[in-house]
Write a protein that holds these residues in place. Structure first.
Motif, PDB file in Angstrom:
ATOM      1  N   GLY A  29       0.814  -1.216   0.000  1.00 47.88           N
ATOM      2  CA  GLY A  29       0.000   0.000   0.000  1.00 47.88           C
ATOM      3  C   GLY A  29       0.845   1.263   0.000  1.00 47.88           C
ATOM      4  O   GLY A  29       2.007   1.261   0.421  1.00 47.88           O
ATOM      5  N   ASN A  30       0.253   2.351  -0.492  1.00 49.55           N
ATOM      6  CA  ASN A  30       0.894   3.663  -0.426  1.00 49.55           C
ATOM      7  C   ASN A  30       0.782   4.163   1.007  1.00 49.55           C
ATOM      8  O   ASN A  30      -0.320   4.258   1.554  1.00 49.55           O
ATOM      9  CB  ASN A  30       0.198   4.625  -1.397  1.00 49.55           C
ATOM     10  CG  ASN A  30       0.925   5.955  -1.529  1.00 49.55           C
ATOM     11  OD1 ASN A  30       1.417   6.496  -0.550  1.00 49.55           O
ATOM     12  ND2 ASN A  30       0.960   6.478  -2.737  1.00 49.55           N
ATOM     13  N   SER A  31       1.914   4.494   1.612  1.00 45.66           N
ATOM     14  CA  SER A  31       1.902   4.878   3.027  1.00 45.66           C
ATOM     15  C   SER A  31       1.132   6.170   3.285  1.00 45.66           C
ATOM     16  O   SER A  31       0.815   6.483   4.440  1.00 45.66           O
ATOM     17  CB  SER A  31       3.343   5.040   3.531  1.00 45.66           C
ATOM     18  OG  SER A  31       4.035   6.025   2.782  1.00 45.66           O
ATOM     19  N   SER A  32       0.788   6.914   2.238  1.00 41.03           N
ATOM     20  CA  SER A  32       0.003   8.136   2.406  1.00 41.03           C
ATOM     21  C   SER A  32      -1.495   7.897   2.247  1.00 41.03           C
ATOM     22  O   SER A  32      -2.297   8.802   2.488  1.00 41.03           O
ATOM     23  CB  SER A  32       0.460   9.195   1.384  1.00 41.03           C
ATOM     24  OG  SER A  32       1.786   9.583   1.630  1.00 41.03           O
ATOM     25  N   SER A  33      -1.857   6.685   1.847  1.00 41.96           N
ATOM     26  CA  SER A  33      -3.277   6.364   1.675  1.00 41.96           C
ATOM     27  C   SER A  33      -3.953   6.217   3.033  1.00 41.96           C
ATOM     28  O   SER A  33      -3.338   5.757   3.998  1.00 41.96           O
ATOM     29  CB  SER A  33      -3.439   5.079   0.865  1.00 41.96           C
ATOM     30  OG  SER A  33      -2.903   5.241  -0.430  1.00 41.96           O
ATOM     31  N   LEU A  34      -5.223   6.582   3.106  1.00 45.34           N
ATOM     32  CA  LEU A  34      -5.932   6.593   4.390  1.00 45.34           C
ATOM     33  C   LEU A  34      -6.596   5.265   4.733  1.00 45.34           C
ATOM     34  O   LEU A  34      -7.055   5.079   5.862  1.00 45.34           O
ATOM     35  CB  LEU A  34      -6.987   7.710   4.380  1.00 45.34           C
ATOM     36  CG  LEU A  34      -6.425   9.135   4.205  1.00 45.34           C
ATOM     37  CD1 LEU A  34      -7.567  10.153   4.197  1.00 45.34           C
ATOM     38  CD2 LEU A  34      -5.426   9.453   5.308  1.00 45.34           C
ATOM     39  N   ASP A  36      -6.847   1.014   5.358  1.00 38.05           N
ATOM     40  CA  ASP A  36      -6.078   0.158   6.270  1.00 38.05           C
ATOM     41  C   ASP A  36      -4.807  -0.397   5.629  1.00 38.05           C
ATOM     42  O   ASP A  36      -3.790  -0.578   6.303  1.00 38.05           O
ATOM     43  CB  ASP A  36      -6.952  -1.004   6.753  1.00 38.05           C
ATOM     44  CG  ASP A  36      -8.017  -0.561   7.740  1.00 38.05           C
ATOM     45  OD1 ASP A  36      -7.956   0.613   8.169  1.00 38.05           O
ATOM     46  OD2 ASP A  36      -8.904  -1.373   8.071  1.00 38.05           O
ATOM     47  N   ILE A  37      -4.849  -0.691   4.332  1.00 37.37           N
ATOM     48  CA  ILE A  37      -3.659  -1.224   3.668  1.00 37.37           C
ATOM     49  C   ILE A  37      -2.560  -0.158   3.625  1.00 37.37           C
ATOM     50  O   ILE A  37      -1.387  -0.449   3.845  1.00 37.37           O
ATOM     51  CB  ILE A  37      -4.013  -1.718   2.250  1.00 37.37           C
ATOM     52  CG1 ILE A  37      -4.959  -2.921   2.356  1.00 37.37           C
ATOM     53  CG2 ILE A  37      -2.753  -2.093   1.471  1.00 37.37           C
ATOM     54  CD1 ILE A  37      -5.448  -3.436   1.010  1.00 37.37           C
ATOM     55  N   GLY A  38      -2.963   1.086   3.371  1.00 36.87           N
ATOM     56  CA  GLY A  38      -2.007   2.181   3.433  1.00 36.87           C
ATOM     57  C   GLY A  38      -1.499   2.392   4.846  1.00 36.87           C
ATOM     58  O   GLY A  38      -0.310   2.682   5.060  1.00 36.87           O
ATOM     59  N   GLY A  39      -2.379   2.241   5.828  1.00 34.77           N
ATOM     60  CA  GLY A  39      -1.986   2.394   7.229  1.00 34.77           C
ATOM     61  C   GLY A  39      -0.968   1.353   7.653  1.00 34.77           C
ATOM     62  O   GLY A  39      -0.044   1.635   8.436  1.00 34.77           O
ATOM     63  N   GLY A 234       7.141  12.194  -4.514  1.00 34.19           N
ATOM     64  CA  GLY A 234       7.175  10.817  -5.003  1.00 34.19           C
ATOM     65  C   GLY A 234       6.752   9.802  -3.958  1.00 34.19           C
ATOM     66  O   GLY A 234       7.008   9.967  -2.768  1.00 34.19           O
ATOM     67  N   THR A 235       6.104   8.738  -4.414  1.00 29.77           N
ATOM     68  CA  THR A 235       5.658   7.671  -3.516  1.00 29.77           C
ATOM     69  C   THR A 235       6.839   7.051  -2.791  1.00 29.77           C
ATOM     70  O   THR A 235       7.883   6.757  -3.392  1.00 29.77           O
ATOM     71  CB  THR A 235       4.917   6.582  -4.326  1.00 29.77           C
ATOM     72  OG1 THR A 235       3.843   7.186  -5.038  1.00 29.77           O
ATOM     73  CG2 THR A 235       4.386   5.491  -3.406  1.00 29.77           C
TER      74      THR A 235
END
Length: 386
Positions: A29-34, A36-39, A234-235
């Protein structure tokens, strides 16, 4: 092929490689996504940030992950200058810095900054009194690398940091060649920012970090950036960061063992180099034993490198970031050598897998090359005189 170019890059550590694959698969997941996978990815990222801060002996809030040493150096210097609220524009660095520092200085000079380049002393170490003499009322930043990538000279970061802190001057240090080989945590409090690169200590390429003291109110280089608290766009490369963290943990645990190993290998180099008058090994007042700079009298470094490659040894003519430019080594020029002498420079550098037999075989080969080349030159010179 015997690899003697670890200062350029290291092979990926097996445990770091396993971590990279695991995180790529399970923490994608993208660590900036809100969601749970990002979390989940964000939690791992922050865990790595805390661990790298522990290994460096710095505050977690000052750690920013990057794509490597070059970007780290540029962004660190840019961030420190962004915090300068004075109109003063004078910077001090050394003539032997990595090309990423020199490139940044060239850009800053075009923006109106005056840059002073300090030479190296005969022992490879900068003169602290000369540094103090170069400081002006308008000096805002000093950038000095911890370990020189071509001869392994270790600069007195602690003393320099004390001098600059007393004067309120920002201090950046490129620690790409030193982290994983020296105890950075012992000196990190003396700098305002530092940079490291993963592939120099058996982590993956394309990842590194910058530390900037949380007390410094820097501003974003690229407006609108949100990743890494606005430090870079950048991601975030979660897998690379986690793998770097594993490699860093291992490197710090092995510091004493590896240092002793490299010191033993360097002693073999010095012993065998004494068997010919045509080979010079550069000695420094304080030196990382894993990096050995040398030159063969009358033979260009690129020719030496190619001849060694033909004989089964991978070496370099200096920093891999400037190889192929056909320019004299910056470090050799900083030591006061002529262009012709500086172009004779080659570098070998040791890793964990380097053996005594590897070094003996290389030294026998390079001594043979030096003797053969200079014997041929003597014959040619004698023929010319007739």
């Amino acid at each position: 092929m015997i690899y003697l170019d670890y200062a350029a890059t290291c092979p990926l550590d097996s445990d770091a490689g396993k971590m990279y694959l695991e995180v790529s698969t399970d923490y994608y997941g993208n660590s900036s996504s809100l969601h749970d996978i990002g979390g989940k990815a964000s939690d791992l990222l922050e865990g790595c940030r805390g661990e790298m801060a522990r290994l460096l002996g710095v505050e977690k809030s000052g750690i920013y992950f990057t794509s490597g040493g070059t970007e780290s150096n540029f962004l660190a210097i840019t961030a420190l200058l962004s915090a300068n609220k004075r109109a003063d524009k004078h910077i001090i660095t050394t003539a032997s810095e990595h090309s990423s520092i020199h490139g940044t200085m060239k850009r800053l000079a075009a923006d109106g900054y005056a840059v002073t380049f300090l030479p190296l002393g005969a022992n490879g170490i900068i003169d602290e009194q000369m540094l103090e003499a170069c400081i002006k009322p308008e000096t805002v930043l000093v950038s000095i690398q911890h370990v020189n990538s071509e001869i392994g000279a270790i600069q007195p970061i602690e003393k320099i940091g004390t001098i600059l802190k007393e004067r309120g001057i920002y201090f950046h240090s490129d620690m790409v060649q030193s982290f994983g080989k020296l105890d950075i945590a012992a000196i990190s409090a003396k700098v305002d920012s530092l940079s490291i690169s993963s592939h120099k200590f058996y982590g993956p390429k394309g990842v590194g970090l910058t530390y900037i003291s949380p007390a410094i109110p820097w501003t974003c280089f690229l407006p609108g950036t949100t990743h890494e608290n606005g430090f870079r766009a950048g991601t975030v490369n979660i897998a690379g960061i986690a793998a770097m963290c594993v490699a860093a943990q291992k490197a710090v645990k092995r510091l004493a063992v590896d240092y002793a190993h490299y010191q033993a290998l360097r002693e073999i180099v010095m012993e065998l180099a004494s068997s010919t008058d045509y080979l010079t090994v550069f000695q420094c007042g304080n030196q990382l034993p894993a990096v050995v700079g040398m030159r063969i009298l009358g033979m260009e470094g690129q020719w030496t490198m190619l001849e060694c490659n033909r004989r089964g040894f991978a070496i370099s003519t200096g920093s891999a970031c400037q190889t192929g430019q056909q320019a004299p080594s910056k470090t050799m020029k900083a030591l006061g050598l002529s262009d012709e002498e500086a172009k004779e420079f080659v570098r070998i550098s040791f890793g964990r897998a380097t053996t005594i037999d590897d070094v003996k075989a290389f030294m026998q080969a390079v001594v043979s090359v030096a003797n053969e080349r200079n014997a041929l030159r003597s014959i040619n010179e004698a023929g010319t005189k007739q």
